[in-house]
Write an enzyme that holds these catalytic residues in place. Structure first.
Site, PDB file in Angstrom:
ATOM      1  N   GLY A   1       0.808  -1.223   0.000  1.00 37.30           N
ATOM      2  CA  GLY A   1       0.000   0.000   0.000  1.00 37.30           C
ATOM      3  C   GLY A   1       0.835   1.263   0.000  1.00 37.30           C
ATOM      4  O   GLY A   1       0.486   2.227   0.677  1.00 37.30           O
TER       5      GLY A   1
ATOM      6  N   ASP B   1      11.041  -9.947  12.319  1.00 38.69           N
ATOM      7  CA  ASP B   1      12.433 -10.185  11.895  1.00 38.69           C
ATOM      8  C   ASP B   1      13.445  -9.457  12.785  1.00 38.69           C
ATOM      9  O   ASP B   1      14.633  -9.768  12.757  1.00 38.69           O
ATOM     10  CB  ASP B   1      12.630  -9.734  10.441  1.00 38.69           C
ATOM     11  CG  ASP B   1      11.925 -10.643   9.446  1.00 38.69           C
ATOM     12  OD1 ASP B   1      11.252 -11.595   9.883  1.00 38.69           O
ATOM     13  OD2 ASP B   1      12.045 -10.392   8.231  1.00 38.69           O
TER      14      ASP B   1
ATOM     15  N   LEU C   1       2.855 -18.995  10.686  1.00 48.34           N
ATOM     16  CA  LEU C   1       2.507 -19.372  12.064  1.00 48.34           C
ATOM     17  C   LEU C   1       3.297 -18.509  13.047  1.00 48.34           C
ATOM     18  O   LEU C   1       2.835 -18.216  14.149  1.00 48.34           O
ATOM     19  CB  LEU C   1       2.825 -20.850  12.303  1.00 48.34           C
ATOM     20  CG  LEU C   1       1.932 -21.852  11.564  1.00 48.34           C
ATOM     21  CD1 LEU C   1       2.507 -23.253  11.656  1.00 48.34           C
ATOM     22  CD2 LEU C   1       0.530 -21.816  12.154  1.00 48.34           C
TER      23      LEU C   1
HETATM   24  O1  F6P Z   1       9.085  -9.015   7.254  1.00 47.18           O
HETATM   25  C1  F6P Z   1       8.422  -9.912   8.056  1.00 47.18           C
HETATM   26  C2  F6P Z   1       8.135 -11.178   7.311  1.00 47.18           C
HETATM   27  O2  F6P Z   1       7.554 -11.997   8.271  1.00 47.18           O
HETATM   28  C3  F6P Z   1       9.343 -11.827   6.634  1.00 47.18           C
HETATM   29  O3  F6P Z   1      10.126 -12.569   7.498  1.00 47.18           O
HETATM   30  C4  F6P Z   1       8.683 -12.625   5.557  1.00 47.18           C
HETATM   31  O4  F6P Z   1       9.555 -12.863   4.478  1.00 47.18           O
HETATM   32  C5  F6P Z   1       7.577 -11.740   5.146  1.00 47.18           C
HETATM   33  O5  F6P Z   1       7.200 -11.017   6.273  1.00 47.18           O
HETATM   34  C6  F6P Z   1       6.417 -12.475   4.541  1.00 47.18           C
HETATM   35  O6  F6P Z   1       5.468 -11.548   4.129  1.00 47.18           O
HETATM   36  P1  F6P Z   1       4.072 -11.921   3.460  1.00 47.18           P
HETATM   37  O7  F6P Z   1       3.068 -11.905   4.553  1.00 47.18           O
HETATM   38  O8  F6P Z   1       3.852 -10.861   2.476  1.00 47.18           O
HETATM   39  O9  F6P Z   1       4.187 -13.274   2.864  1.00 47.18           O
END
Ligand code: F6P
Length: 362
Positions: free
Chosen positions: A80, A142, A287
């Protein structure tokens, strides 16, 4: 001349969700209310300022009972960006930033509290430069945002991943198998490092250290030699083989970040071949972002929310709240956005893990 006190603020959550978002919203709404500041909840990140009907007033009554809930009552999106909004026509992306600034003023908002990861905070910084008074709150499981020791959500994700590793331990041991656990962590290996150490992993593969699978295999052979017969390997989704590249399931394209995944399965296949042993891989995926926040994350989120309202009150905009133990402090947004807090190669936990015999494949 002193400016009029702020009586109305907007609050939004952007990027991937993280346990603790609702705890922050609650803290902001309640402490703002007690300072006679009205809160307007903007839905789905900046979308709530692109389409003004996607917003609602939030009172303490609206946030009662949400402290322990995962997700976000405001909704979120990680595609967004109002400066490059994906549109479903051949135009590709559209710049809605003028509309956001306009809506902000039309709604009578005096400031904006933006809760998000690096991408969302970078957008917030751009709007600061367009004259919107903003306080940022860092969020990501992260834990890779510069300037803050912890982001809320990280502790919950580590806790969940540790529990998963514990469960995999028993089945690995029973079947004399190698279990590979892929955890989140796009460009930083904090979750893998912390959960790997907490769960007693034998190998931890992180983006900061491109790995050599032969060295990982060697370490696991040594374990077999002294009779361990099973091993646990924790792999961050952003880990990659020395000389190789990130394992992607989808390339980045207009408004969408690249999606990572698959490295756990690759490591699993290679180790099965190298060692001639049974291997299985598990991807913990989203999860790790679900469920109730730990008490640590609830407290951190509450402190962040309270501090953000104090910063609004004292007019300290263009800032981000941060945890600098034991204090909650303010950082300049310009000092934190566009950077990634990776695991330093001399981090004591990494060195300790190595000293204990954990391999990082280097
Ligand atoms: O940035 C946080 C995170 O959990 C990453 O570790 C992961 O690659 C990403 O989000 C996944 O995002 P989405 O929900 O768009 O799949």
């Amino acid at each position: 001349m002193t400016s009029a006190p702020i009586t109305r603020i907007g609050i939004l959550t952007g990027g991937g969700d993280a346990p603790g978002l609702n705890a922050v919203i609650r803290a902001v709404v309640k402490s703002a209310w007690n300072s006679r500041i009205e809160c307007v909840g903007l839905e789905d990140s900046f979308d709530g300022l692109i389409e003004p009907h996607r917003s609602r007033a939030l009172t303490p009554r609206d946030v009662t009972g949400i402290l322990r809930l995962g997700g976000t009552i405001l909704g979120t999106t990680n595609r967004g960006n109002p400066f490059a909004y994906p549109v479903s026509t051949s135009e590709g992306v559209h710049d809605y930033s003028d509309r956001v600034v306009d809506t902000f003023h039309k709604m009578g908002l005096g400031a904006l509290i933006v809760i998000g990861g690096d991408g969302t905070l970078a957008i917030a910084h751009q709007f600061c430069n367009r004259g919107i008074p903003i306080v940022g709150i860092p969020k990501t499981i992260d834990n890779d945002i510069v300037g803050t020791t912890n982001c809320f959500g990280f502790d919950t994700a580590v806790d969940f991943a540790t529990d998963a590793i514990d469960r995999l331990h028993t089945t690995a041991e029973a079947h004399h198998r190698i279990m590979i656990v892929e955890v989140m962590g796009r460009y930083a290996g904090w979750i893998a490092l912390y959960a790997g150490v907490a769960g007693g992993a034998d190998a931890i593969l992180i983006p900061e250290i491109p790995f050599d699978i032969a060295l990982v295999a060697q370490r696991l052979r040594e374990r077999d030699a002294w009779g361990a017969k099973f091993s646990i390997v924790v792999v961050a989704e952003g880990a990659y083989h020395k000389g190789g590249t990130l394992s992607l399931v989808q390339e980045a394209r207009d408004g969408y970040a690249e999606r990572l995944g698959g490295i756990g399965a690759r490591v699993c296949e290679t180790l099965a071949r190298e060692l001639g042993k049974e291997t299985r891989s598990v991807v913990l995926g989203h999860l790790q972002r679900g469920g109730a926040p730990t008490s640590f994350d609830r407290v951190l989120a509450t402190r962040f929310g309270g501090k953000a309202v104090q910063l609004v009150w004292s007019g300290e905009f263009g800032t981000m709240v941060a945890f600098d133990p034991p204090n909650i402090v303010a950082r300049r947004l310009e000092d934190v956005v566009g950077k990634t807090k990776t695991v330093p190669l001399d981090h004591d936990l990494l060195l300790t893990a190595k000293a204990l015999g954990v391999t990082f494949g280097d």
